[in-house]
Design a protein around this motif. Structure first.
Motif, PDB file in Angstrom:
ATOM      1  N   VAL A 123       0.841  -1.205   0.000  1.00 57.02           N
ATOM      2  CA  VAL A 123       0.000   0.000   0.000  1.00 57.02           C
ATOM      3  C   VAL A 123       0.871   1.249   0.000  1.00 57.02           C
ATOM      4  O   VAL A 123       0.602   2.205  -0.732  1.00 57.02           O
ATOM      5  CB  VAL A 123      -0.977  -0.013   1.191  1.00 57.02           C
ATOM      6  N   LEU A 124       1.935   1.247   0.786  1.00 54.33           N
ATOM      7  CA  LEU A 124       2.858   2.384   0.805  1.00 54.33           C
ATOM      8  C   LEU A 124       3.437   2.609  -0.581  1.00 54.33           C
ATOM      9  O   LEU A 124       3.465   3.740  -1.077  1.00 54.33           O
ATOM     10  CB  LEU A 124       3.973   2.155   1.827  1.00 54.33           C
ATOM     11  N   ASP A 125       3.877   1.537  -1.219  1.00 51.31           N
ATOM     12  CA  ASP A 125       4.437   1.639  -2.567  1.00 51.31           C
ATOM     13  C   ASP A 125       3.410   2.196  -3.551  1.00 51.31           C
ATOM     14  O   ASP A 125       3.709   3.089  -4.343  1.00 51.31           O
ATOM     15  CB  ASP A 125       4.942   0.267  -3.019  1.00 51.31           C
ATOM     16  N   ALA A 126       2.189   1.680  -3.486  1.00 57.31           N
ATOM     17  CA  ALA A 126       1.139   2.134  -4.401  1.00 57.31           C
ATOM     18  C   ALA A 126       0.765   3.594  -4.161  1.00 57.31           C
ATOM     19  O   ALA A 126       0.356   4.293  -5.091  1.00 57.31           O
ATOM     20  CB  ALA A 126      -0.100   1.253  -4.254  1.00 57.31           C
ATOM     21  N   SER A 127       0.927   4.076  -2.931  1.00 56.06           N
ATOM     22  CA  SER A 127       0.553   5.461  -2.611  1.00 56.06           C
ATOM     23  C   SER A 127       1.495   6.471  -3.236  1.00 56.06           C
ATOM     24  O   SER A 127       1.102   7.617  -3.477  1.00 56.06           O
ATOM     25  CB  SER A 127       0.522   5.668  -1.091  1.00 56.06           C
ATOM     26  N   GLY A 128       2.724   6.073  -3.479  1.00 53.51           N
ATOM     27  CA  GLY A 128       3.704   7.013  -4.008  1.00 53.51           C
ATOM     28  C   GLY A 128       4.143   8.038  -2.974  1.00 53.51           C
ATOM     29  O   GLY A 128       4.809   9.013  -3.309  1.00 53.51           O
ATOM     30  N   CYS A 129       3.788   7.822  -1.718  1.00 49.37           N
ATOM     31  CA  CYS A 129       4.121   8.755  -0.638  1.00 49.37           C
ATOM     32  C   CYS A 129       5.299   8.218   0.169  1.00 49.37           C
ATOM     33  O   CYS A 129       5.546   7.024   0.205  1.00 49.37           O
ATOM     34  CB  CYS A 129       2.932   8.918   0.316  1.00 49.37           C
ATOM     35  N   SER A 130       5.986   9.154   0.836  1.00 48.87           N
ATOM     36  CA  SER A 130       7.017   8.733   1.785  1.00 48.87           C
ATOM     37  C   SER A 130       6.339   8.217   3.047  1.00 48.87           C
ATOM     38  O   SER A 130       5.163   8.509   3.297  1.00 48.87           O
ATOM     39  CB  SER A 130       7.924   9.916   2.136  1.00 48.87           C
ATOM     40  N   LEU A 131       7.081   7.493   3.838  1.00 50.36           N
ATOM     41  CA  LEU A 131       6.551   6.988   5.097  1.00 50.36           C
ATOM     42  C   LEU A 131       6.154   8.157   6.011  1.00 50.36           C
ATOM     43  O   LEU A 131       5.112   8.114   6.662  1.00 50.36           O
ATOM     44  CB  LEU A 131       7.586   6.086   5.774  1.00 50.36           C
ATOM     45  N   ASP A 132       6.977   9.206   6.034  1.00 54.06           N
ATOM     46  CA  ASP A 132       6.652  10.391   6.848  1.00 54.06           C
ATOM     47  C   ASP A 132       5.337  11.018   6.403  1.00 54.06           C
ATOM     48  O   ASP A 132       4.515  11.406   7.239  1.00 54.06           O
ATOM     49  CB  ASP A 132       7.766  11.434   6.763  1.00 54.06           C
ATOM     50  N   THR A 133       5.114  11.109   5.099  1.00 56.89           N
ATOM     51  CA  THR A 133       3.870  11.682   4.579  1.00 56.89           C
ATOM     52  C   THR A 133       2.676  10.824   4.973  1.00 56.89           C
ATOM     53  O   THR A 133       1.636  11.344   5.384  1.00 56.89           O
ATOM     54  CB  THR A 133       3.941  11.837   3.045  1.00 56.89           C
ATOM     55  N   VAL A 134       2.818   9.522   4.874  1.00 58.06           N
ATOM     56  CA  VAL A 134       1.724   8.617   5.246  1.00 58.06           C
ATOM     57  C   VAL A 134       1.378   8.776   6.724  1.00 58.06           C
ATOM     58  O   VAL A 134       0.200   8.868   7.088  1.00 58.06           O
ATOM     59  CB  VAL A 134       2.078   7.153   4.906  1.00 58.06           C
ATOM     60  N   PHE A 135       2.386   8.833   7.581  1.00 61.58           N
ATOM     61  CA  PHE A 135       2.125   9.013   9.018  1.00 61.58           C
ATOM     62  C   PHE A 135       1.459  10.364   9.296  1.00 61.58           C
ATOM     63  O   PHE A 135       0.550  10.455  10.116  1.00 61.58           O
ATOM     64  CB  PHE A 135       3.404   8.873   9.840  1.00 61.58           C
TER      65      PHE A 135
END
Length: 152
Positions: A123-135
């Motif tokens: 899901v993180l990969d598919a989001s194209g977002c960094s881990l910091d952005t997701v958090f």
């Protein structure tokens, strides 16, 4: 100058300007991705959420599950019955209080956690977002949810 034509808060916003639509359409996209990822596990997204709660802490009451998932028992009970039929969980009356039903993982349900562990990275990969952005997004959405729940 007419403030009704220039103030965006006094006009009905266009669909693409609505926060509710951004949340709704993002939720649809997230559910579509999860549907694809969960197909190999044989789980729906709602079932996956129940499993995640139980993988964190097994043997929970239906009401505790409902509180964590923001679901009422009328929604949760049929979902749990289907999961019991699939032999992922067991439902048993509490010996202390027969009004409460305890939900626990079966060996098959416990074993599924290993395969499901790969999903967040997908899901993180598919989001194209960094881990910091997701958090950050998760925290902001949690704050928004909590504010809305106070006024609902």
């Amino acid at each position: 100058m007419d403030t009704k034509t220039t103030n965006p808060l006094t006009q009905v916003p266009r669909l693409d300007q609505q926060l509710c639509f951004a949340l709704y359409s993002t939720s649809l996209a997230m559910n579509k991705l999860y549907r694809k990822l969960l197909r190999k596990l044989g789980l729906t997204y709602s079932q996956y959420l129940v499993m995640m709660v139980l993988w964190e802490q097994d043997e929970q009451t239906v009401s505790a599950l409902g509180e964590k998932l923001f679901l009422d028992s009328a929604t949760l009970t049929p979902l749990l019955k289907r999961m019991e039929q699939a032999e992922l969980i067991a439902r048993n009356r509490s010996p202390e209080d027969e009004r409460q039903v305890i939900i626990s993982l079966t060996p098959q349900g416990k074993a599924m956690s290993d395969e499901a562990a790969a999903l967040p990275a997908c899901v993180l990969d598919a989001s194209g977002c960094s881990l910091d952005t997701v958090f950050r997004l998760k925290d902001e959405l949690g704050e928004l949810r909590d504010s809305l729940m106070k006024n609902a």
